[in-house]
Structures are given as C-alpha cells and as structure tokens.
Design an enzyme around this catalytic site. Structure first.
Site, PDB file in Angstrom:
ATOM      1  N   HIS A  45      -2.373  -5.776  -5.118  1.00  0.00           N
ATOM      2  CA  HIS A  45      -3.335  -5.776  -4.019  1.00  0.00           C
ATOM      3  C   HIS A  45      -2.772  -5.004  -2.822  1.00  0.00           C
ATOM      4  CE1 HIS A  45      -6.285  -7.158  -1.102  1.00  0.00           C
ATOM      5  NE2 HIS A  45      -7.010  -7.590  -2.121  1.00  0.00           N
ATOM      6  N   PRO A  46      -3.582  -4.125  -2.208  1.00  0.00           N
ATOM      7  CA  PRO A  46      -3.081  -3.254  -1.129  1.00  0.00           C
ATOM      8  C   PRO A  46      -3.136  -3.873   0.265  1.00  0.00           C
ATOM      9  CG  PRO A  46      -5.324  -2.642  -1.666  1.00  0.00           C
ATOM     10  CD  PRO A  46      -4.966  -3.768  -2.610  1.00  0.00           C
ATOM     11  N   CYS A  47      -3.320  -5.180   0.377  1.00  0.00           N
ATOM     12  CA  CYS A  47      -3.541  -5.776   1.697  1.00  0.00           C
ATOM     13  C   CYS A  47      -2.359  -5.604   2.649  1.00  0.00           C
ATOM     14  CB  CYS A  47      -3.883  -7.259   1.559  1.00  0.00           C
ATOM     15  SG  CYS A  47      -2.614  -8.239   0.747  1.00  0.00           S
ATOM     16  N   ARG A  48      -1.123  -5.458   2.118  1.00  0.00           N
ATOM     17  CA  ARG A  48       0.049  -5.310   2.983  1.00  0.00           C
ATOM     18  C   ARG A  48       0.613  -3.892   2.964  1.00  0.00           C
ATOM     19  NH1 ARG A  48       2.414 -10.416   3.871  1.00  0.00           N
ATOM     20  NH2 ARG A  48       3.731  -9.364   5.392  1.00  0.00           N
ATOM     21  N   THR A  49      -0.065  -2.977   2.291  1.00  0.00           N
ATOM     22  CA  THR A  49       0.472  -1.629   2.139  1.00  0.00           C
ATOM     23  C   THR A  49       0.678  -0.934   3.478  1.00  0.00           C
ATOM     24  OG1 THR A  49      -0.543  -1.366  -0.049  1.00  0.00           O
ATOM     25  CG2 THR A  49       0.092   0.642   1.124  1.00  0.00           C
TER      26      THR A  49
END
Length: 263
Positions: A206-210
């Site tokens: 999941h890219p939520c913290r990218t």
C-alpha cells in the site's frame, strides 16, 4: 515571397512554443510547496521508467514495459525465481519481538535509520536446516497511482508447479525485519486486491506512506547534489520487503545507450 512569409511564421511559432513551455515549467515550480515537492506526476514517472529500462537492458536485469491492450496505459514488469526457506522444514518465528518503542516504519526503510535495533532482534528468529528451501516464481509490476501520485508495487507468486500463493504464505516469506514494519503500518501495508489494469488478483504494498519516506530520501540526496531517479530509489527501498532486490550496479554511472521511447 510566400516562402519567406512561411519561414518567418514558422520561426515565430517555434519561439512562442518555447516561451509557453518554459512558462508552464515556471508555474509548476512556483506551485510546488514544501509538502508536495516529492510528489511524482505521471509524466515524471514514465521518464524515470525509461531511464530504469535503459539501465536494466544494459545489466540484463529483466525489466520490460507492458502496454495494456486498447489503451495508452502501461506498467513495468519483471519475473524472477526466488529461493525461500521451506516452511515445512524450517523453524521461524512469525514475528520478531517488539521493542518497548514501536519503530517508525517510514524512517526504518531509509538506510542506516533505525535498522540496528531491528537487526539485533532478528538474531536467531529463523533457524533453517541446510538445503531446506523451495523455489518460487515471482512476477512484479510497477504501476503509477494517480490517487497517491506515487509508484505502487504489485506482485504475485507461484510454486514451480503453478499453484498461486495465498496471502498468508506470502506473509510467511517476508523477512521478519520487514514484516514487523509492514504489520504495524496503516491499512496493513501488504495486502491483496484486484490489479488496476489487468483485473486479476495481485498482492501489493500500500502506497499510503510512500510520500513520507521518499521525502526523507530525496531531501538527503538533494543535500548531497546527487542525481535522482525517483522510481529506482523507491524500488530499492520497498522491493527487498517482498524479495525484489535492486543490484548495486544500478548506482554505477551507465554507458550511453539508445533511449527507450515506447513508454
């Protein structure tokens, strides 16, 4: 006379086009704030992918650009064989011991940032008998997320007999250091969903913290005036969590090669 007028009109058209392009770039730079300076737009994503493909071709690393039939959308793709401990003959803790303070998952992805404590916890967490391993085939896709303005890593894994791995099995093959970080991150960062372009079930990070951890990396690189490829830097950080290592040769100055223009 008519030829001269045509030439003059063409000359002024080229000048106006260049002025318009430069104005767009200036407006884009002026609009960037401190919080969104590390956001990647789709045009930059494709440019970074072209550079990665050029280097991959030189290194024979196996990356390719796949175009979705009937559209102009596409993604990076790579397949690889990976040897992992056989869960039937190995003894491996499902999760390393947590320290009194939970690690910061964003900063722990950055080299030399909070890794020592986790490395110490990992000692003895997985004891594997010699030769007890299985070979799996992984298929990795890198897509652009317009919602998060970041790349996203999708993948699936199979046994050599063709059986797809379950989400539980995929979790069991994640290194304990990374597993702790992923399980503590929002939305349980490693999960399964439909591939946005293919409509098939894939696992993904999941890219939520990218944007958060990439800002740390890009800021450090800018301070040292180093050239940056957003996609390559990002991949070198998130890839190892699911068995996708980036060869160090990518960091060596590449030799000139023909540009990749079909992205």
């Amino acid at each position: 006379m008519a030829l001269w007028i045509t030439y003059e009109m063409t000359f002024y058209y080229v000048i106006l086009l260049r002025l318009f392009t430069n104005a767009r770039l200036l407006l884009r730079c002026a609009a960037m704030t401190e919080t969104d300076c590390c956001v990647l737009d789709e045009e930059d994503f494709r440019r970074c992918c072209r550079l990665l493909l050029q280097r991959s071709e030189q290194l024979r690393d196996g990356w390719s650009w796949e175009v979705v039939q009937g559209s102009d959308e596409g993604y990076l793709r790579k397949t690889a064989l990976r040897s992992v401990p056989d869960p039937q003959t190995s003894t491996c803790s499902s999760r390393p011991k947590q320290s009194k303070e939970e690690p910061d998952c964003a900063s722990s992805l950055v080299p030399d940032s909070g890794r020592g404590e986790l490395d110490e916890e990992d000692d003895g967490s997985c004891i594997v008998s010699e030769g007890s391993s299985v070979v799996l085939q992984y298929e990795y896709h890198i897509l652009y997320s317009s919602s998060y303005s970041t790349p996203v890593l999708y993948f699936r894994a199979f046994t050599l007999e063709g059986r797809s791995l379950t989400l539980e099995e995929v979790w069991s093959f994640v290194h304990p250091n990374f597993r702790l970080c992923l399980q503590n991150s929002p939305l349980n960062a490693l999960s399964q969903q439909e591939h946005p372009l293919l409509g098939q079930p894939f696992f993904y990070l999941h890219p939520c913290r990218t944007e958060e951890f990439m800002k740390l990396v890009l800021t450090a690189a800018e301070d040292k005036h180093r050239p940056m490829n957003y996609v390559l830097l990002w991949l070198s950080l998130v890839g190892p969590a699911v068995g996708l290592d980036v060869p160090l040769e990518y960091c060596i100055e590449p030799q000139p090669s023909d540009p990749v223009s079909d992205i």
